[in-house]
Design a protein around this motif. Structure first.
Motif, PDB file in Angstrom:
ATOM      1  N   TRP A  52       0.813  -1.214   0.000  1.00 35.54           N
ATOM      2  CA  TRP A  52       0.000   0.000   0.000  1.00 35.54           C
ATOM      3  C   TRP A  52       0.853   1.273   0.000  1.00 35.54           C
ATOM      4  N   ARG A  53       2.165   1.095  -0.050  1.00 29.10           N
ATOM      5  CA  ARG A  53       3.066   2.252   0.075  1.00 29.10           C
ATOM      6  C   ARG A  53       2.783   3.333  -0.965  1.00 29.10           C
ATOM      7  N   ILE A  54       2.700   2.957  -2.235  1.00 24.99           N
ATOM      8  CA  ILE A  54       2.531   3.960  -3.290  1.00 24.99           C
ATOM      9  C   ILE A  54       1.174   4.667  -3.200  1.00 24.99           C
ATOM     10  N   PRO A  55       0.044   3.946  -3.044  1.00 30.44           N
ATOM     11  CA  PRO A  55      -1.227   4.666  -2.896  1.00 30.44           C
ATOM     12  C   PRO A  55      -1.248   5.610  -1.698  1.00 30.44           C
ATOM     13  N   ILE A  56      -0.675   5.165  -0.574  1.00 31.81           N
ATOM     14  CA  ILE A  56      -0.646   6.021   0.623  1.00 31.81           C
ATOM     15  C   ILE A  56       0.232   7.242   0.375  1.00 31.81           C
ATOM     16  N   ILE A  83       0.787  13.177  -0.560  1.00 24.18           N
ATOM     17  CA  ILE A  83       1.211  14.304  -1.407  1.00 24.18           C
ATOM     18  C   ILE A  83       0.015  15.190  -1.740  1.00 24.18           C
ATOM     19  N   ILE A  84      -1.099  14.569  -2.085  1.00 25.14           N
ATOM     20  CA  ILE A  84      -2.301  15.329  -2.455  1.00 25.14           C
ATOM     21  C   ILE A  84      -2.837  16.120  -1.264  1.00 25.14           C
ATOM     22  N   LEU A  85      -2.910  15.472  -0.088  1.00 28.41           N
ATOM     23  CA  LEU A  85      -3.460  16.139   1.096  1.00 28.41           C
ATOM     24  C   LEU A  85      -2.600  17.333   1.521  1.00 28.41           C
ATOM     25  N   VAL A  86      -1.279  17.149   1.531  1.00 22.07           N
ATOM     26  CA  VAL A  86      -0.395  18.260   1.907  1.00 22.07           C
ATOM     27  C   VAL A  86      -0.444  19.346   0.837  1.00 22.07           C
ATOM     28  N   GLY A 136       7.126  21.401   3.713  1.00 21.99           N
ATOM     29  CA  GLY A 136       8.157  22.378   3.360  1.00 21.99           C
ATOM     30  C   GLY A 136       8.547  22.299   1.896  1.00 21.99           C
ATOM     31  N   LYS A 137       8.646  21.070   1.373  1.00 22.63           N
ATOM     32  CA  LYS A 137       8.990  20.900  -0.045  1.00 22.63           C
ATOM     33  C   LYS A 137       7.867  21.428  -0.938  1.00 22.63           C
ATOM     34  N   ILE A 138       6.613  21.107  -0.554  1.00 17.50           N
ATOM     35  CA  ILE A 138       5.484  21.485  -1.401  1.00 17.50           C
ATOM     36  C   ILE A 138       5.185  22.983  -1.294  1.00 17.50           C
ATOM     37  N   ILE A 139       5.602  23.628  -0.206  1.00 17.71           N
ATOM     38  CA  ILE A 139       5.517  25.095  -0.124  1.00 17.71           C
ATOM     39  C   ILE A 139       6.484  25.723  -1.125  1.00 17.71           C
ATOM     40  N   THR A 140       7.713  25.235  -1.138  1.00 19.06           N
ATOM     41  CA  THR A 140       8.796  25.969  -1.791  1.00 19.06           C
ATOM     42  C   THR A 140       8.936  25.708  -3.288  1.00 19.06           C
ATOM     43  N   PHE A 141       8.809  24.462  -3.748  1.00 23.38           N
ATOM     44  CA  PHE A 141       9.072  24.184  -5.164  1.00 23.38           C
ATOM     45  C   PHE A 141       8.107  24.879  -6.120  1.00 23.38           C
ATOM     46  N   PRO A 142       6.802  24.976  -5.812  1.00 24.33           N
ATOM     47  CA  PRO A 142       5.942  25.725  -6.721  1.00 24.33           C
ATOM     48  C   PRO A 142       6.345  27.185  -6.877  1.00 24.33           C
ATOM     49  N   ARG A 143       7.066  27.738  -5.885  1.00 24.69           N
ATOM     50  CA  ARG A 143       7.530  29.129  -6.009  1.00 24.69           C
ATOM     51  C   ARG A 143       8.574  29.259  -7.111  1.00 24.69           C
ATOM     52  N   ILE A 144       9.334  28.190  -7.359  1.00 24.69           N
ATOM     53  CA  ILE A 144      10.290  28.220  -8.477  1.00 24.69           C
ATOM     54  C   ILE A 144       9.517  28.200  -9.792  1.00 24.69           C
ATOM     55  N   VAL A 145       8.495  27.338  -9.867  1.00 17.71           N
ATOM     56  CA  VAL A 145       7.650  27.297 -11.061  1.00 17.71           C
ATOM     57  C   VAL A 145       7.035  28.675 -11.300  1.00 17.71           C
ATOM     58  N   ALA A 175       0.846  25.942 -10.272  1.00 14.96           N
ATOM     59  CA  ALA A 175       2.232  25.495 -10.112  1.00 14.96           C
ATOM     60  C   ALA A 175       2.312  24.349  -9.104  1.00 14.96           C
ATOM     61  N   THR A 176       1.542  24.447  -8.022  1.00 13.83           N
ATOM     62  CA  THR A 176       1.520  23.385  -7.019  1.00 13.83           C
ATOM     63  C   THR A 176       0.982  22.084  -7.600  1.00 13.83           C
ATOM     64  N   ILE A 177      -0.085  22.164  -8.376  1.00 16.35           N
ATOM     65  CA  ILE A 177      -0.662  20.972  -9.008  1.00 16.35           C
ATOM     66  C   ILE A 177       0.349  20.319  -9.945  1.00 16.35           C
ATOM     67  N   SER A 178       1.092  21.131 -10.689  1.00 20.19           N
ATOM     68  CA  SER A 178       2.079  20.577 -11.631  1.00 20.19           C
ATOM     69  C   SER A 178       3.190  19.824 -10.907  1.00 20.19           C
ATOM     70  N   ILE A 179       3.655  20.377  -9.779  1.00 19.25           N
ATOM     71  CA  ILE A 179       4.699  19.707  -8.995  1.00 19.25           C
ATOM     72  C   ILE A 179       4.165  18.405  -8.404  1.00 19.25           C
ATOM     73  N   ILE A 180       2.929  18.433  -7.889  1.00 20.80           N
ATOM     74  CA  ILE A 180       2.321  17.229  -7.321  1.00 20.80           C
ATOM     75  C   ILE A 180       2.197  16.135  -8.376  1.00 20.80           C
ATOM     76  N   ALA A 181       1.772  16.506  -9.586  1.00 20.59           N
ATOM     77  CA  ALA A 181       1.606  15.523 -10.663  1.00 20.59           C
ATOM     78  C   ALA A 181       2.939  14.876 -11.036  1.00 20.59           C
TER      79      ALA A 181
END
Length: 447
Positions: A128-132, A137-140, A296-305, A333-339
């Motif tokens: 179940w690792r990958i689905p979890i 990632i989606i929730l954060v 922290g990662k999901i806050i910052t990387f979309p700012r580069i996008v 930008a956040t959606i693109s990084i998550i995908a």
């Protein structure tokens, strides 16, 4: 929309920034890399030394970037630094590398490690690792659809929360451990080609993330003063914490057992030290800690996008530069990084992914480290000066080259793949620039 209305807000103060630095760095690495560092070092003394040496390299890197970042306090971090130091092409490749390779890969790695602990906590199969991990990632990511202060508040909460399991491990290991932390040698080595260099490389994934606060330069109050302070204090605090955690783990669990347990070392320690209920609570605390890192990662990387899209440096820049009207959050930008992170998660093992992340980012770190010598000639007056110049920048450069060579020798196939993805950015950049020129010509003709 008014240009002023489409800007990120400077709402992050020192407290939020230091929480993001510590919260982003301390996550899965220190809990999941103990066994791989030990397997490469082959004894506990060298393993502890690897964690300390990795911290020193990171601190030298942080001190060097602090001087550069104080002179360029803008959203985009490394992307902005390299563009201003070396021109548009290298700046674009630094940004492309972070939004296509490094950012999604490191988010996927952290989510993958977190999901392993969630499986252990719930008592379910690791199939179940990958689905979890995808769900986490989606929730954060959803948290970061709101005002940046929401994500920052989550970082503060999880940073405070993660101190509970960290101090529990340190105190219990140091005072109730029965083993000598030093000079324990493992009898069986799981991997070939392990050495001190590979061990240090493994620790650097646990230290990585310190530079991501630079991506929030455009949202920070008084960034020229705050940015150097939070980078230096954050890295120093993490170095001390990591050294104490490692010593505590070796005091409590024999090296041979750590080697056999692998990624389950932390879960074993929690249960063994605090019983079934206490172990569950400690594991939950570690999961919260890792969610803070993921945040922290999901806050910052979309700012580069966002920063690249504002410059029209990416395909679909208009959409990627969109900010929500109220919270000023870069949701597209956040959606693109998550995908992209979801794609990485399904294609790579988290452990291998983490090493390739570190290699890729250090290729560009080294270029930035060299930039401090250029800036010293151009700007005699600076908001912040790296202490012990030029020795600290030289150490940062040497550490960066050490990382690059170690990974080249350790995983040449993975290195070629990740370099290939970065190089694909060159024709993309050429296409985007050509398209932008055509748009400008068309607008001139219409006027």
């Amino acid at each position: 929309m008014d240009k002023q209305d489409n800007q990120l807000r400077r709402t992050l103060g020192f407290g939020s920034a230091i929480a993001i630095v510590i919260g982003t760095i301390i996550g899965s690495g220190i809990f999941f890399k103990q066994a791989s560092v030990l397997a490469s070092a082959e004894n506990s003394t060298l393993a502890i030394a690897a964690w300390i040496f990795g911290g020193i390299i990171t601190l030298a890197a942080g001190l060097t970037i602090a001087e550069i970042g104080a002179q360029m306090p803008y959203t985009g971090g490394l992307y902005v630094y390299l563009e201003k130091l070396y021109g548009r092409t290298l700046g674009f490749l630094a940004g492309w590398m972070q939004v296509i390779v490094y950012g999604p890969a490191i988010i996927a790695a952290v989510a993958g490690f977190t999901a392993i602990l969630v499986c252990n906590f719930l008592g379910i199969s690791t199939t179940w690792r990958i689905p979890i991990a995808l769900l986490l990632i989606i929730l954060v990511g959803l948290i970061n659809f709101f005002d940046n202060q929401v994500g920052a508040a989550f970082s503060i909460i999880t940073t405070i929360g993660k101190m509970i399991p960290i101090f529990a491990i340190i105190i219990f290991g140091l005072f109730w451990g029965q083993n000598d932390a030093l000079n324990q040698t493992i009898g069986e080595v799981h991997q070939t080609g392990g050495n001190f260099g590979v061990a240090v490389l493994a620790t650097l994934f646990a230290y990585d993330g310190w530079i991501l606060i630079a991506n929030l330069g455009g949202e920070m109050k008084n960034p020229q003063k705050v940015l150097p302070k939070v980078i230096i204090l954050g890295i120093t605090a993490v170095l001390l914490i990591y050294a104490l955690i490692t010593i505590g783990i070796f005091r409590f669990i024999p090296a041979n057992l750590i080697n056999k347990l692998g990624e389950n070392t932390t879960a074993y320690l929690a249960t063994k030290a605090f019983g079934q209920i206490g172990g569950k609570l400690l594991t939950l605390g570690i999961i919260i800690s890792m969610l803070g890192t993921l945040n922290g990662k999901i806050i910052t990387f979309p700012r580069i996008v966002y920063a690249m899209a504002k410059r029209q440096d990416l395909p679909f820049s208009r959409q990627l530069a969109y900010l929500t009207p109220k919270g000023k959050s870069p949701v597209v930008a956040t959606i693109s990084i998550i995908a992209l992170a979801g794609m990485m998660l399904t294609c790579f093992d988290p452990d291998r992914l983490s090493d390739l992340c570190v290699f890729t980012i250090y290729c560009f770190y080294v270029l930035a480290f060299f930039g401090i010598f250029k800036l010293r000639k151009e700007n005699p007056v600076r908001p912040f000066s790296t202490p012990l110049y030029p020795f600290v920048p030289i150490l940062a450069i040497a550490g960066g080259l050490f990382v690059i060579v170690s990974e080249l020798l350790n995983d040449p196939a993975g290195v070629v793949l990740f370099i290939g993805i970065v190089v694909v950015g060159l024709p993309v950049f050429a296409w985007v620039r050509r398209k932008n020129k055509q748009v400008i010509v068309q607008e001139l003709d219409e006027n």
